[in-house]
Scaffold this motif. Sequence first.
Motif, PDB file in Angstrom:
ATOM      1  N   PHE A 166       9.999 -11.659  -3.546  1.00  0.00           N
ATOM      2  CA  PHE A 166       8.822 -12.514  -3.526  1.00  0.00           C
ATOM      3  C   PHE A 166       7.548 -11.691  -3.683  1.00  0.00           C
ATOM      4  O   PHE A 166       7.523 -10.502  -3.369  1.00  0.00           O
ATOM      5  N   THR A 167       6.492 -12.353  -4.117  1.00  0.00           N
ATOM      6  CA  THR A 167       5.147 -11.785  -4.139  1.00  0.00           C
ATOM      7  C   THR A 167       4.321 -12.518  -3.097  1.00  0.00           C
ATOM      8  O   THR A 167       4.393 -13.740  -2.985  1.00  0.00           O
ATOM      9  N   THR A 207       4.862  -6.948  -2.290  1.00  0.00           N
ATOM     10  CA  THR A 207       6.199  -7.440  -2.616  1.00  0.00           C
ATOM     11  C   THR A 207       7.060  -7.499  -1.363  1.00  0.00           C
ATOM     12  O   THR A 207       6.986  -6.620  -0.512  1.00  0.00           O
ATOM     13  N   ILE A 208       7.892  -8.533  -1.294  1.00  0.00           N
ATOM     14  CA  ILE A 208       8.845  -8.681  -0.199  1.00  0.00           C
ATOM     15  C   ILE A 208      10.238  -8.833  -0.803  1.00  0.00           C
ATOM     16  O   ILE A 208      10.467  -9.683  -1.650  1.00  0.00           O
ATOM     17  N   LYS A 233       0.821  -1.222   0.000  1.00  0.00           N
ATOM     18  CA  LYS A 233       0.000   0.000   0.000  1.00  0.00           C
ATOM     19  C   LYS A 233       0.852   1.268   0.000  1.00  0.00           C
ATOM     20  O   LYS A 233       0.595   2.212   0.728  1.00  0.00           O
ATOM     21  N   GLY A 234       1.901   1.278  -0.798  1.00  0.00           N
ATOM     22  CA  GLY A 234       2.737   2.467  -0.939  1.00  0.00           C
ATOM     23  C   GLY A 234       3.679   2.720   0.227  1.00  0.00           C
ATOM     24  O   GLY A 234       4.312   3.761   0.279  1.00  0.00           O
ATOM     25  N   VAL A 252       3.279 -16.235   0.924  1.00  0.00           N
ATOM     26  CA  VAL A 252       4.142 -16.139  -0.255  1.00  0.00           C
ATOM     27  C   VAL A 252       3.567 -17.015  -1.358  1.00  0.00           C
ATOM     28  O   VAL A 252       3.294 -18.183  -1.158  1.00  0.00           O
ATOM     29  N   ARG A 253       3.396 -16.409  -2.547  1.00  0.00           N
ATOM     30  CA  ARG A 253       2.805 -17.141  -3.671  1.00  0.00           C
ATOM     31  C   ARG A 253       3.781 -17.388  -4.805  1.00  0.00           C
ATOM     32  O   ARG A 253       3.690 -18.395  -5.485  1.00  0.00           O
TER      33      ARG A 253
END
Length: 99
Positions: free
Chosen positions: A59-60, A69-70, A14-15, A48-49
């Motif tokens: 990761f997404t 995003t991570i 979220k920014g 995590v997907r």
Amino acid sequence: MRKEHIVYFKVFHKGQASLLRGLLYLEEGQEPAIQDFEQCLRACGHDVRAVIDQEQFIFTAYRDGEEYTIDVIEDYEKNHRDLYSDNLNKTFIKKDPTL
């Protein structure tokens, strides 16, 4: 013998960016793999997907139907200064009003 390995990662959601950390247990001399990071993120509560970048460990994940995003930071250098000690040291320094 297994050793603790602290993992630092940034979550972009979220920014906003948040710096968080997790913990891995690895054999001595072993480097963490992509699966280790993924397992750590799941243990921290992230759904995590997918892996966006395997070399940079990005990761997404999903939360409440939203994608975020991570970014795992492998070379993170933590500030080793003790802020409490620094503030205490400042109380012992006399302030010279002529300076």
